[in-house]
Enzyme design. Structure first.
Site, mmCIF file in Angstrom:
data_model
loop_
_atom_site.group_PDB
_atom_site.id
_atom_site.type_symbol
_atom_site.label_atom_id
_atom_site.label_comp_id
_atom_site.label_asym_id
_atom_site.label_seq_id
_atom_site.Cartn_x
_atom_site.Cartn_y
_atom_site.Cartn_z
ATOM 1 N N LEU A 1 0.574 -10.532 8.608
ATOM 2 C CA LEU A 1 0.652 -9.724 9.747
ATOM 3 C C LEU A 1 -0.640 -9.436 10.384
ATOM 4 O O LEU A 1 -1.058 -9.778 11.380
ATOM 5 C CB LEU A 1 1.504 -8.353 9.636
ATOM 6 C CG LEU A 1 3.074 -8.561 9.339
ATOM 7 C CD1 LEU A 1 3.705 -7.342 9.311
ATOM 8 C CD2 LEU A 1 3.701 -9.387 10.217
ATOM 9 N N GLU B 1 -4.577 -8.724 11.056
ATOM 10 C CA GLU B 1 -5.446 -9.510 11.374
ATOM 11 C C GLU B 1 -7.048 -8.810 11.532
ATOM 12 O O GLU B 1 -6.823 -7.573 11.543
ATOM 13 C CB GLU B 1 -5.634 -10.296 12.712
ATOM 14 C CG GLU B 1 -4.277 -11.388 12.820
ATOM 15 C CD GLU B 1 -4.337 -11.969 14.226
ATOM 16 O OE1 GLU B 1 -5.075 -11.841 14.928
ATOM 17 O OE2 GLU B 1 -3.364 -12.883 14.235
ATOM 18 N N GLY C 1 -4.099 -4.382 13.198
ATOM 19 C CA GLY C 1 -3.296 -3.983 12.182
ATOM 20 C C GLY C 1 -2.208 -3.078 12.702
ATOM 21 O O GLY C 1 -1.284 -3.852 12.818
ATOM 22 N N ARG D 1 -4.468 20.842 -23.608
ATOM 23 C CA ARG D 1 -5.457 21.364 -23.495
ATOM 24 C C ARG D 1 -5.771 22.742 -23.840
ATOM 25 O O ARG D 1 -5.053 23.461 -23.366
ATOM 26 C CB ARG D 1 -6.146 20.923 -22.105
ATOM 27 C CG ARG D 1 -7.508 21.551 -21.891
ATOM 28 C CD ARG D 1 -8.494 20.768 -22.471
ATOM 29 N NE ARG D 1 -9.925 21.249 -21.952
ATOM 30 C CZ ARG D 1 -11.233 21.226 -22.362
ATOM 31 N NH1 ARG D 1 -11.121 20.878 -23.848
ATOM 32 N NH2 ARG D 1 -12.281 21.643 -21.964
ATOM 33 N N HIS E 1 -6.812 18.747 -14.844
ATOM 34 C CA HIS E 1 -7.637 17.968 -15.731
ATOM 35 C C HIS E 1 -9.143 18.237 -16.045
ATOM 36 O O HIS E 1 -9.892 18.041 -17.029
ATOM 37 C CB HIS E 1 -7.681 16.234 -15.734
ATOM 38 C CG HIS E 1 -6.256 15.688 -16.231
ATOM 39 N ND1 HIS E 1 -5.279 15.987 -15.363
ATOM 40 C CD2 HIS E 1 -5.983 14.827 -17.139
ATOM 41 C CE1 HIS E 1 -4.107 14.965 -15.966
ATOM 42 N NE2 HIS E 1 -4.694 14.639 -17.067
ATOM 43 N N GLY F 1 -12.863 18.274 -15.470
ATOM 44 C CA GLY F 1 -13.912 17.081 -15.642
ATOM 45 C C GLY F 1 -13.085 15.725 -16.205
ATOM 46 O O GLY F 1 -13.878 14.916 -15.671
ATOM 47 N N GLU G 1 1.503 0.088 5.777
ATOM 48 C CA GLU G 1 2.987 0.207 6.707
ATOM 49 C C GLU G 1 2.856 0.889 8.165
ATOM 50 O O GLU G 1 3.686 1.540 8.134
ATOM 51 C CB GLU G 1 4.081 0.457 5.775
ATOM 52 C CG GLU G 1 4.367 -0.252 4.570
ATOM 53 C CD GLU G 1 4.893 -1.792 5.012
ATOM 54 O OE1 GLU G 1 5.064 -1.950 6.149
ATOM 55 O OE2 GLU G 1 4.700 -2.739 4.104
ATOM 56 N N THR H 1 -0.457 3.487 9.781
ATOM 57 C CA THR H 1 -1.063 4.904 9.376
ATOM 58 C C THR H 1 -0.010 6.150 9.692
ATOM 59 O O THR H 1 0.649 5.929 10.694
ATOM 60 C CB THR H 1 -2.333 5.080 10.221
ATOM 61 O OG1 THR H 1 -2.134 5.001 11.696
ATOM 62 C CG2 THR H 1 -3.296 3.907 10.033
#
Length: 386
Positions: free
Chosen positions: A124, A126, A130, A270, A339, A341, A364, A366
């Site tokens: 689809l 190009e 889009g 942690r 998490h 760092g 699909e 924006t």
């Protein structure tokens, strides 16, 4: 109202989860970083019949209901979103052929597509078109019993494996409105003038290729015109993309679920100041919000999938794609914050989830464009809220 999967769907999800945990999760990070194509995973998906999830049973496919279809992409994206992309574009192509192809086209291609012996994608986008598909420039000029196709496509998933590739073209470039002059041709990759010119480097969505395709005087037999009638291409593509939005919503849920799992596990392991960081209220607030949003996104995805089962569902699938994709990105960011760092390190899963999640709001259609689609559906009364 029933918010539970039925027994068959629960068993199917468990089967998918086992496959993902065994075959995808252990290798995803290493293979993605190495740029390695997941051949063994693809072979496993073939053995499970997953290449036939949108192929009717009479052609050897599974012909899944839309909710079960969503389960496939949720679970595989939980392991590796890029691998889900291999099935995604292929499944849309199969759906398009099954819904709109001639009997001869179905007999020729669907049995091989169902087993994965044949692979496909969908041509689809190009360089200058889009979300605005009516702006495509690829043309197909009828000469005798062949169309002569000229143009270019880009961001084509499965491009190096797809044959046939359904390609959206303009059979009447002068038509007004433009969509009345658009058609879909099934182009085989060994046709002279058809060339995959390059792989496009990407931030994420690795594991599958995204390529540019050049179409230079490609001669395609008229028998390869989907449905055998010109001018139906836009409608054919949009009917397939409705399932595509369910696909993206479900993939987003898979990413969000993995982000949640990684954050929860890390927070319990942690330690800081002599105790697991999951004991700290600041972390608990993030985990609580993350879990709530993931479950809300899952229900939204299943709701939209069920709406597709009942008929045309532009508004519902648009809503789900918007909401779920934004949950995926926020979940990845929050997991990265949990998490600390380490979330920024390529040694942990969460940085890959972050890179993959960004695409979900773009693919699909924006999210901003889809908001206008949802609004129009509400204005027309096609979608109801409340």
């Amino acid at each position: 109202m029933d918010f539970q999967l039925d027994e068959d769907q629960r068993e199917f999800k468990a089967l998918l989860r086992t496959f993902v945990d065994k075959e995808i999760v252990p290798v995803a990070r290493e293979w993605e970083q190495a740029g390695r194509y997941p051949t063994e995973i693809v072979d496993g998906m073939k053995e499970m019949g997953l290449f036939g999830i949108t192929v009717p049973e009479e052609y050897g496919g599974l012909d899944l209901d839309p909710v079960s279809f969503a389960l496939v992409f949720e679970e595989i994206a939980r392991g590796w979103m890029g691998v889900a992309g291999i099935l995604g574009s292929h499944s849309l192509a199969c759906r398009l052929i099954a819904m709109h192809g001639t009997d001869e086209q179905k007999q020729k291609y669907l049995p091989g597509l169902a087993t994965g012996e044949l692979r496909s994608g969908i041509g689809l986008t190009e360089p200058d078109a889009g979300t605005d598909l009516q702006g495509i420039r690829t043309t197909a000029r009828l000469e005798g019993d062949h169309y002569v196709v000229n143009g270019a496509k880009m961001w084509i998933t499965n491009a190096r494996y797809a044959s046939p590739l359904p390609v959206l073209v303009k059979t009447d470039p002068s038509a007004s409105p433009a969509h009345k002059g658009m058609s879909v041709l099934l182009i085989e990759s060994d046709t002279e003038g058809y060339e995959v010119t390059k792989d496009i480097p990407k931030l994420g969505y690795k594991g599958t290729e995204s390529c540019e395709i050049s179409l230079n005087n490609v001669r395609v037999p008229v028998t390869q015109l989907v449905g055998g009638v010109e001018g139906k291409g836009m409608q054919q593509v949009l009917s397939a993309l409705e399932w595509g939005r369910v696909n993206i919503a479900a993939r987003s849920v898979g990413i969000a679920q993995r982000a949640h799992d990684e954050a929860l596990s890390y927070a319990q392991q942690r330690k800081a100041f002599g105790q697991p960081i999951s004991d700290f209220q600041a972390i608990q607030l993030k985990l609580g919000e993350l879990g709530t949003q993931v479950q809300a996104a899952r229900l939204m995805a299943y709701w939209a999938a069920d709406a597709v089962r009942r008929g045309r569902a532009d508004g519902e699938t648009g809503m789900a794609k918007i909401f779920c994709s934004e949950v995926a990105l926020n979940a990845a960011i929050d997991s990265m914050k949990v998490h600390g760092g380490y979330g920024y390190s390529t040694e942990f899963e969460v940085e890959r989830l972050y890179r993959d999640s960004i695409l979900m709001s773009i693919g699909e259609g924006t999210n901003d464009i889809l908001r206008t689609v949802v609004a129009k559906s509400l204005i027309k009364g096609e979608t109801k809220v409340g």
